[in-house]
Design a protein around this motif. Structure first.
Motif, PDB file in Angstrom:
ATOM      1  N   VAL A 112       0.881  -1.170   0.000  1.00 34.43           N
ATOM      2  CA  VAL A 112       0.000   0.000   0.000  1.00 34.43           C
ATOM      3  C   VAL A 112       0.913   1.213   0.000  1.00 34.43           C
ATOM      4  O   VAL A 112       1.714   1.392   0.923  1.00 34.43           O
ATOM      5  CB  VAL A 112      -0.929   0.022   1.235  1.00 34.43           C
ATOM      6  CG1 VAL A 112      -1.660   1.352   1.326  1.00 34.43           C
ATOM      7  CG2 VAL A 112      -1.933  -1.124   1.166  1.00 34.43           C
ATOM      8  N   THR A 113       0.799   2.031  -1.050  1.00 34.30           N
ATOM      9  CA  THR A 113       1.668   3.206  -1.186  1.00 34.30           C
ATOM     10  C   THR A 113       0.811   4.447  -1.326  1.00 34.30           C
ATOM     11  O   THR A 113      -0.035   4.531  -2.218  1.00 34.30           O
ATOM     12  CB  THR A 113       2.586   3.077  -2.420  1.00 34.30           C
ATOM     13  OG1 THR A 113       3.300   1.837  -2.346  1.00 34.30           O
ATOM     14  CG2 THR A 113       3.585   4.218  -2.465  1.00 34.30           C
ATOM     15  N   THR A 126      -5.105   9.981   5.544  1.00 31.07           N
ATOM     16  CA  THR A 126      -4.312   9.543   6.689  1.00 31.07           C
ATOM     17  C   THR A 126      -4.956   8.293   7.241  1.00 31.07           C
ATOM     18  O   THR A 126      -6.070   8.344   7.800  1.00 31.07           O
ATOM     19  CB  THR A 126      -4.249  10.637   7.766  1.00 31.07           C
ATOM     20  OG1 THR A 126      -3.667  11.815   7.211  1.00 31.07           O
ATOM     21  CG2 THR A 126      -3.419  10.172   8.952  1.00 31.07           C
ATOM     22  N   LEU A 127      -4.300   7.160   7.060  1.00 30.88           N
ATOM     23  CA  LEU A 127      -4.913   5.892   7.429  1.00 30.88           C
ATOM     24  C   LEU A 127      -5.053   5.762   8.940  1.00 30.88           C
ATOM     25  O   LEU A 127      -4.162   6.128   9.712  1.00 30.88           O
ATOM     26  CB  LEU A 127      -4.072   4.727   6.897  1.00 30.88           C
ATOM     27  CG  LEU A 127      -3.889   4.655   5.381  1.00 30.88           C
ATOM     28  CD1 LEU A 127      -3.160   3.370   4.988  1.00 30.88           C
ATOM     29  CD2 LEU A 127      -5.222   4.743   4.655  1.00 30.88           C
ATOM     30  N   SER A 128      -6.188   5.214   9.345  1.00 29.25           N
ATOM     31  CA  SER A 128      -6.434   4.946  10.757  1.00 29.25           C
ATOM     32  C   SER A 128      -7.318   3.710  10.862  1.00 29.25           C
ATOM     33  O   SER A 128      -8.076   3.382   9.937  1.00 29.25           O
ATOM     34  CB  SER A 128      -7.108   6.140  11.434  1.00 29.25           C
ATOM     35  OG  SER A 128      -8.355   6.428  10.823  1.00 29.25           O
ATOM     36  N   SER A 148       5.251   0.086   9.582  1.00 26.00           N
ATOM     37  CA  SER A 148       5.372  -0.033   8.124  1.00 26.00           C
ATOM     38  C   SER A 148       4.416  -1.056   7.531  1.00 26.00           C
ATOM     39  O   SER A 148       4.582  -1.466   6.380  1.00 26.00           O
ATOM     40  CB  SER A 148       6.807  -0.415   7.753  1.00 26.00           C
ATOM     41  OG  SER A 148       7.148  -1.671   8.333  1.00 26.00           O
ATOM     42  N   THR A 149       3.420  -1.495   8.293  1.00 25.28           N
ATOM     43  CA  THR A 149       2.444  -2.444   7.754  1.00 25.28           C
ATOM     44  C   THR A 149       1.027  -1.952   8.017  1.00 25.28           C
ATOM     45  O   THR A 149       0.761  -1.238   8.983  1.00 25.28           O
ATOM     46  CB  THR A 149       2.602  -3.848   8.369  1.00 25.28           C
ATOM     47  OG1 THR A 149       2.337  -3.796   9.775  1.00 25.28           O
ATOM     48  CG2 THR A 149       3.987  -4.404   8.118  1.00 25.28           C
ATOM     49  N   VAL A 150       0.126  -2.354   7.126  1.00 27.14           N
ATOM     50  CA  VAL A 150      -1.289  -2.048   7.294  1.00 27.14           C
ATOM     51  C   VAL A 150      -2.084  -3.269   6.854  1.00 27.14           C
ATOM     52  O   VAL A 150      -1.750  -3.924   5.863  1.00 27.14           O
ATOM     53  CB  VAL A 150      -1.703  -0.798   6.478  1.00 27.14           C
ATOM     54  CG1 VAL A 150      -1.432  -0.993   4.992  1.00 27.14           C
ATOM     55  CG2 VAL A 150      -3.171  -0.465   6.704  1.00 27.14           C
ATOM     56  N   PHE A 158      -0.309  -5.672   4.320  1.00 32.43           N
ATOM     57  CA  PHE A 158       0.487  -5.035   3.283  1.00 32.43           C
ATOM     58  C   PHE A 158       1.666  -4.278   3.889  1.00 32.43           C
ATOM     59  O   PHE A 158       1.587  -3.787   5.019  1.00 32.43           O
ATOM     60  CB  PHE A 158      -0.355  -4.015   2.502  1.00 32.43           C
ATOM     61  CG  PHE A 158      -1.495  -4.600   1.702  1.00 32.43           C
ATOM     62  CD1 PHE A 158      -1.381  -4.777   0.331  1.00 32.43           C
ATOM     63  CD2 PHE A 158      -2.688  -4.950   2.314  1.00 32.43           C
ATOM     64  CE1 PHE A 158      -2.433  -5.286  -0.404  1.00 32.43           C
ATOM     65  CE2 PHE A 158      -3.747  -5.466   1.584  1.00 32.43           C
ATOM     66  CZ  PHE A 158      -3.618  -5.640   0.207  1.00 32.43           C
ATOM     67  N   ASN A 159       2.732  -4.178   3.107  1.00 36.56           N
ATOM     68  CA  ASN A 159       3.800  -3.231   3.451  1.00 36.56           C
ATOM     69  C   ASN A 159       3.306  -1.824   3.113  1.00 36.56           C
ATOM     70  O   ASN A 159       2.796  -1.596   2.011  1.00 36.56           O
ATOM     71  CB  ASN A 159       5.066  -3.541   2.659  1.00 36.56           C
ATOM     72  CG  ASN A 159       5.656  -4.886   3.035  1.00 36.56           C
ATOM     73  OD1 ASN A 159       5.572  -5.323   4.180  1.00 36.56           O
ATOM     74  ND2 ASN A 159       6.254  -5.575   2.059  1.00 36.56           N
ATOM     75  N   TYR A 160       3.440  -0.896   4.040  1.00 38.13           N
ATOM     76  CA  TYR A 160       2.863   0.443   3.881  1.00 38.13           C
ATOM     77  C   TYR A 160       3.964   1.508   3.767  1.00 38.13           C
ATOM     78  O   TYR A 160       4.883   1.553   4.589  1.00 38.13           O
ATOM     79  CB  TYR A 160       1.949   0.759   5.070  1.00 38.13           C
ATOM     80  CG  TYR A 160       1.388   2.152   5.078  1.00 38.13           C
ATOM     81  CD1 TYR A 160       0.709   2.666   3.996  1.00 38.13           C
ATOM     82  CD2 TYR A 160       1.548   2.970   6.206  1.00 38.13           C
ATOM     83  CE1 TYR A 160       0.181   3.955   4.008  1.00 38.13           C
ATOM     84  CE2 TYR A 160       1.026   4.260   6.238  1.00 38.13           C
ATOM     85  CZ  TYR A 160       0.340   4.733   5.128  1.00 38.13           C
ATOM     86  OH  TYR A 160      -0.173   6.012   5.140  1.00 38.13           O
TER      87      TYR A 160
END
Length: 215
Positions: A102-103, A141-143, A183-185, A210-212
């Protein structure tokens, strides 16, 4: 105790009983007085014990194989994936070098979600069939608990070289952030339906880590 453990214990008990019976019979057997007869009896003992050892290894191999079948998980044992496509479990193949990512490229470019997955029962060396998932969402902004706004995307179900189907119209469903840690989501796919040009759909359910990266 699991069904597998009970089965192994039962087999071990039966094999141990067989060894005990064989040993008791051989040690209680009358030993002939002449040397040749003793040699023949010793050879018979070795042959009998060899057959018992063969039986032991065969039964233990069967038990371990059965245990492997009992412990198969829907995700194929991959701790990062618990995801289905049209009800079939899929997993990552770390040896292929393809990572689930996830980028976040920022406000103008949005968030890119990409992964390459294989059927849960596939081997690490299998290259086909596989699924490519590529989705685009609005930058945010992921939460934990938030639902991503999907703008575009496609899913390719690849069956062989230059063969497969492409689904590129998002029909319904949602993708939600269930966990974010450094660094993961982890994303959860809730009945995400994507259609092809003939309006045939595939449905994705379950979660994937995922790697974020945020650019």
């Amino acid at each position: 105790m699991s069904a597998c453990g009970e089965r192994v214990s039962e087999i071990n008990a039966k094999v141990a009983h067989s060894f005990y019976c064989a040993f008791r019979e051989l040690t209680n057997h009358h030993q002939p007085p002449d040397r040749a007869a003793k040699g023949n009896n010793f050879s018979a003992m070795k042959k009998y014990l060899s057959l018992l050892f063969v039986a032991l290894f065969a039964t233990m191999s069967f038990a371990l194989t059965s245990c492997g079948d009992d412990n198969d998980e829907p995700d194929g044992g991959d701790s990062k994936a618990s995801l289905t496509i049209n009800g079939q479990g899929y997993k990552e193949h770390p040896t292929t070098g393809a990572n689930s990512t996830v980028t976040d490229y920022g406000t103008s470019l949005g968030i890119s979600i990409k992964t390459e997955l294989y059927p849960a029962k596939s081997d690490e060396t299998d290259f086909y069939p596989r699924a490519h998932i590529s989705l685009e969402a609005e930058s945010a902004t992921l939460s934990k608990g938030m639902t991503l706004t999907l703008n575009d995307g496609y899913i390719e179900m690849i069956t062989d070289v230059m063969e497969g189907d492409r689904y590129d119209e998002i029909k319904s469903g949602k993708v939600t952030v269930t966990e974010i840690s450094g660094s993961t989501v982890t994303l959860n796919f809730d009945n995400l339906k994507v259609a092809d040009d003939d309006d045939k759909t595939i449905t994705i359910n379950g979660s994937l880590k995922f790697n974020y990266t945020k650019i």
